[in-house]
Design an enzyme around this catalytic site. Sequence first.
Site, PDB file in Angstrom:
ATOM      1  N   ASN A 126      26.303  29.433   8.721  1.00 31.91           N
ATOM      2  CA  ASN A 126      26.420  30.885   8.053  1.00 31.91           C
ATOM      3  C   ASN A 126      27.869  31.268   7.953  1.00 31.91           C
ATOM      4  O   ASN A 126      28.505  31.692   8.851  1.00 31.91           O
ATOM      5  CB  ASN A 126      25.423  31.840   8.867  1.00 31.91           C
ATOM      6  N   TRP A 127      28.269  30.851   6.563  1.00 31.95           N
ATOM      7  CA  TRP A 127      29.993  31.298   6.581  1.00 31.95           C
ATOM      8  C   TRP A 127      29.856  32.961   6.268  1.00 31.95           C
ATOM      9  O   TRP A 127      31.019  33.320   6.306  1.00 31.95           O
ATOM     10  CB  TRP A 127      30.115  30.443   5.183  1.00 31.95           C
ATOM     11  N   LYS A 128      28.788  33.585   6.128  1.00 36.27           N
ATOM     12  CA  LYS A 128      28.781  35.127   6.113  1.00 36.27           C
ATOM     13  C   LYS A 128      29.863  35.433   4.949  1.00 36.27           C
ATOM     14  O   LYS A 128      29.878  34.900   4.030  1.00 36.27           O
ATOM     15  CB  LYS A 128      29.692  35.777   7.532  1.00 36.27           C
ATOM     16  N   HIS A 167      18.990  38.597   8.517  1.00 36.19           N
ATOM     17  CA  HIS A 167      20.130  38.584   9.596  1.00 36.19           C
ATOM     18  C   HIS A 167      20.550  39.871  10.130  1.00 36.19           C
ATOM     19  O   HIS A 167      20.344  40.891   9.134  1.00 36.19           O
ATOM     20  CB  HIS A 167      21.364  37.999   8.909  1.00 36.19           C
ATOM     21  N   GLU A 226      23.001  41.347  10.847  1.00 38.64           N
ATOM     22  CA  GLU A 226      24.317  42.078   9.995  1.00 38.64           C
ATOM     23  C   GLU A 226      23.460  42.776   8.593  1.00 38.64           C
ATOM     24  O   GLU A 226      23.956  44.000   8.308  1.00 38.64           O
ATOM     25  CB  GLU A 226      25.285  41.160   9.672  1.00 38.64           C
ATOM     26  N   GLU A 252      18.220  34.981  17.274  1.00 38.48           N
ATOM     27  CA  GLU A 252      19.771  35.289  17.145  1.00 38.48           C
ATOM     28  C   GLU A 252      19.873  36.973  18.120  1.00 38.48           C
ATOM     29  O   GLU A 252      20.022  38.023  17.468  1.00 38.48           O
ATOM     30  CB  GLU A 252      20.131  35.612  15.960  1.00 38.48           C
ATOM     31  N   GLY A 296      29.052  36.298  17.437  1.00 41.18           N
ATOM     32  CA  GLY A 296      30.353  36.830  17.179  1.00 41.18           C
ATOM     33  C   GLY A 296      31.020  37.132  18.517  1.00 41.18           C
ATOM     34  O   GLY A 296      32.269  37.596  18.428  1.00 41.18           O
ATOM     35  N   SER A 298      27.014  32.617  18.912  1.00 40.82           N
ATOM     36  CA  SER A 298      28.392  32.062  19.832  1.00 40.82           C
ATOM     37  C   SER A 298      27.786  30.757  19.839  1.00 40.82           C
ATOM     38  O   SER A 298      28.316  30.061  21.096  1.00 40.82           O
ATOM     39  CB  SER A 298      28.558  32.961  20.989  1.00 40.82           C
ATOM     40  N   GLY A 315      27.539  30.596  13.081  1.00 35.79           N
ATOM     41  CA  GLY A 315      28.366  31.408  12.233  1.00 35.79           C
ATOM     42  C   GLY A 315      30.016  30.925  12.296  1.00 35.79           C
ATOM     43  O   GLY A 315      30.251  29.951  11.496  1.00 35.79           O
ATOM     44  N   GLY A 316      30.727  31.700  13.116  1.00 36.05           N
ATOM     45  CA  GLY A 316      32.216  31.223  13.083  1.00 36.05           C
ATOM     46  C   GLY A 316      32.497  29.991  13.120  1.00 36.05           C
ATOM     47  O   GLY A 316      33.248  29.182  12.673  1.00 36.05           O
TER      48      GLY A 316
HETATM   49  P1  PGA Z   1      28.489  33.217  15.382  1.00 34.80           P
HETATM   50  O1  PGA Z   1      27.292  34.016  14.250  1.00 34.80           O
HETATM   51  O2  PGA Z   1      28.035  31.781  15.466  1.00 34.80           O
HETATM   52  O3  PGA Z   1      29.723  33.551  14.872  1.00 34.80           O
HETATM   53  O4  PGA Z   1      28.197  34.210  16.789  1.00 34.80           O
HETATM   54  C1  PGA Z   1      26.026  33.519  14.185  1.00 34.80           C
HETATM   55  C2  PGA Z   1      25.140  34.347  13.053  1.00 34.80           C
HETATM   56  O5  PGA Z   1      25.585  35.352  13.087  1.00 34.80           O
HETATM   57  O6  PGA Z   1      24.285  33.419  12.779  1.00 34.80           O
END
Ligand code: PGA
Length: 249
Positions: free
Chosen positions: A9-11, A93, A95, A163, A169, A209, A230-231
């Site tokens: 997930n590049w967000k 998600h 977010e 999640e 994050g 994470s 994500g990251g």
């Molecule tokens: P993260 O994000 O791996 O940067 O913690 C995961 C996500 O929100 O899908």
Amino acid sequence: MRRKLAAGNWKMNGLTADLGEAETLATRHPDPRSEVVICPPATLIAPMAARLAGSAVGVGGQDCHAVASGAHTGDIAAAMLADVGARHVILGHSERRADHHETDAAIAAKVTAAWAAGLTAILCVGETEPDRDGGRTLDVITAQLDGALPEGAQADNTVIAYEPVWAIGTGRTPSAAQIREVHIHLRDALARRFGAIAAEGIRLLYGGSVKPANAAEIFAIADVDGALVGGASLKASDFGAIIAALDAA
Ligand code: PGA
């Protein structure tokens, strides 16, 4: 037998100059045992799908609208994602729940739209830190699953990503026992609603994470069928190491 899935997930990260990371990943992992998908920002879906055509790495969206077309400035329909090569879409998600006030009912409508366009929905659920501290984790997750996943979920149209909001994050992850407890709970809840066959086939990802250093430990947990990353999905070296750990699990 569920095929493992590594979804990146590049967000809201990535310009056309970053498409090379996806290409590098695909070159280094020409034939992974696991399914691999990158969900870049909407602007990069078409060019990424073009650059990854013929590779083992698929492309997905990060959201879609609940209706097929019309007067919804700034939104993207599920069929538009499919049209440019997406096969998956992340929905619900945390977010988006926070930034755009998405409710479980609104997310359920998006899941229905995704299915209608032939996309696999990667539905996210997860508790906040106060939920966990208050002992409400399983209740919150049950309510999200019941509210956001419509009738008709099956192995080829649905993936669930657990999640925990407090793990996204932050560099913090739940214990193996905590992840396992939630995944068993999810599998049971799916079986009750959709029957044993669907529940056995629907993949359950962990997200929050995940990085090369903790991937093997997380993938060793029973009922973890992969990760939403994500990251650590932004760089081919990190995401590649996570894919290798998943392939080896
Ligand atoms: P993260 O994000 O791996 O940067 O913690 C995961 C996500 O929100 O899908």
